[in-house]
Design an enzyme around this catalytic site. Structure first.
Site, PDB file in Angstrom:
ATOM      1  CB  SER A 189      42.506  37.204  44.097  1.00  0.00           C
ATOM      2  OG  SER A 189      41.564  37.887  44.900  1.00  0.00           O
ATOM      3  CG  HIS A 214      39.742  34.988  45.456  1.00  0.00           C
ATOM      4  ND1 HIS A 214      40.869  35.463  46.086  1.00  0.00           N
ATOM      5  CD2 HIS A 214      39.754  33.633  45.617  1.00  0.00           C
ATOM      6  CE1 HIS A 214      41.535  34.448  46.619  1.00  0.00           C
ATOM      7  NE2 HIS A 214      40.882  33.325  46.331  1.00  0.00           N
TER       8      HIS A 214
END
Length: 392
Positions: free
Chosen positions: A212, A239
């Site tokens: 992420s 992400h």
């Protein structure tokens, strides 16, 4: 108190952002900059805790300034630009250079800041907790060689009694003529041993990576170090919102030896190929006939506020057990931990990025603290760890 420097060539945006931060009890605006060169000078002068940086600026643009800043005086940077929505390539380049996160101006250069104020503040508060360091140049890909196979020892014939000439009795007819040579069994020639068995076993492997915050830069380090002949597929969940993952995949493909692309629904996973989950889609891995695997995309509700979610991919991949190599890298929160529990329960192998090399030690920390990491490696060693795990 978070000391922030605002860099934007628009006087209007400098004023709007300054007023926004001034209303917050935990922010202090220490200065503003009007172009890239001015930004570098102000960063060195004020040494802020955080920099908000526009991309399109005169004299020196934001990307050029960012490259210098991350090399000479690295600090958390959040890109705030009208270009980040339309110019996704610029955003990916900024993240690869070391920017922690980005926010798109709503409505272009003259932005209605109230529509993204909460997002800017949240991302800036998260970014200031990030660990940033000098941008490292990509390393050369690791050479892949299958695990050597020890040739089996040749089978020798059972020992026979030495042939001895016997005296021939005149009255017995044995059919043996004096002077006849005995027939001796020959040792069969050794059949060359190939590494096809090793390759076959390696081809059953699958690598899954979850990341992420700080992921684009981390992926650049890892993916560019993987060999082009890696005998299995690699599936990645980063992400990232819709529209940016294709630019990320295209950029990585242009600088890597291994092929990289944005994943497509029902796509067969091939060896020597990296597949990045498209933004706004969950990605699952499903088995197909002949021991193959395919990618399944869906827009089911977000899991843990994420779509794609690492847990969704890990959950689906856990079924491949000992053939699975799972990797968890830098990121906020704990996405991936629950999925990693299922992977470990099925006999999969796990690699976690260490704290020192993470931009945000959240996702790997959750896995490490839960005792789910088979090995913990710095970012620069993860590609090597993947290759070695695939060879086992």
């Amino acid at each position: 108190m978070i000391r922030v420097l605002i860099a934007d060539d628009s006087a209007f945006m400098r004023k709007v952002l300054s007023d926004m931060f001034a209303k917050q009890s935990d922010f202090q605006v220490v200065g503003t900059a009007v172009n890239g060169k001015d930004t570098i000078d102000k960063v060195k002068k004020f040494q802020p805790d955080l920099l908000t940086l526009d991309v399109q600026m005169p004299v020196m643009d934001g990307l050029e300034a960012l490259a210098v800043i991350m090399d000479e005086c690295p600090l958390p940077v959040v890109m705030v630009s009208s270009m980040t929505q339309r110019g996704t390539d610029a955003t990916i380049r900024a993240l690869a250079l070391g920017a922690v996160d980005f926010v798109s101006k709503a409505g272009g250069p003259i932005s209605k800041i109230d529509t993204i104020e909460a997002e800017i503040l949240e991302k800036c508060r998260e970014a200031v907790q990030a660990h940033v360091s000098k941008t490292k140049a990509p390393t050369k890909p690791i050479a892949y060689a299958p695990k050597p196979v020890t040739p089996p020892a040749p089978k020798l014939p059972a020992p026979t009694e030495p042939f001895a000439m016997k005296k021939i009795e005149p009255r017995r007819k044995t059919g043996l003529v004096l002077g006849t040579k005995p027939v001796i069994n020959k040792i069969p020639a050794q059949v060359p041993v190939t590494n096809s068995t090793s390759n076959s076993l390696s081809n059953k492997k699958l690598v899954v990576i979850g990341t992420s915050t700080g992921g684009p830069q981390a992926l650049q380090t890892v993916i560019t170090s993987l060999p082009g002949n890696l005998p299995c597929g690699v599936v990645v969940v980063q992400h990232m919102p819709a529209g940016f993952t294709k630019s990320l995949a295209d950029r990585l493909n242009s600088i890597s030896e291994i092929a990289v692309k944005e994943a497509e629904n029902d796509e067969i996973i091939k060896a020597g190929q990296v597949y990045i989950a498209p933004g706004n889609f969950h990605l699952r891995v499903a088995p197909i006939a002949g021991n193959g695997r395919k990618i399944v995309l869906s827009q089911e509700p977000p899991v843990g506020n994420h779509r794609p979610a690492v847990n969704v991919m890990f959950d689906s991949a856990a079924q491949f057990g000992h053939d699975l190599v799972s990797v968890i890298m830098t990121g906020m929160g704990s996405d991936g931990c629950e999925g990693m529990k299922k992977i470990k329960a099925q006999g999969g192998y796990s690699i976690a990025q260490n704290e020192e090399s993470c931009v945000v030690y959240g996702m790997p920390k959750a896995v490490v603290d839960a005792g789910l990491a088979d090995e913990i490696q710095p970012l620069t060693k993860i590609a090597e760890a993947i290759v070695e795990a695939v060879r086992r």
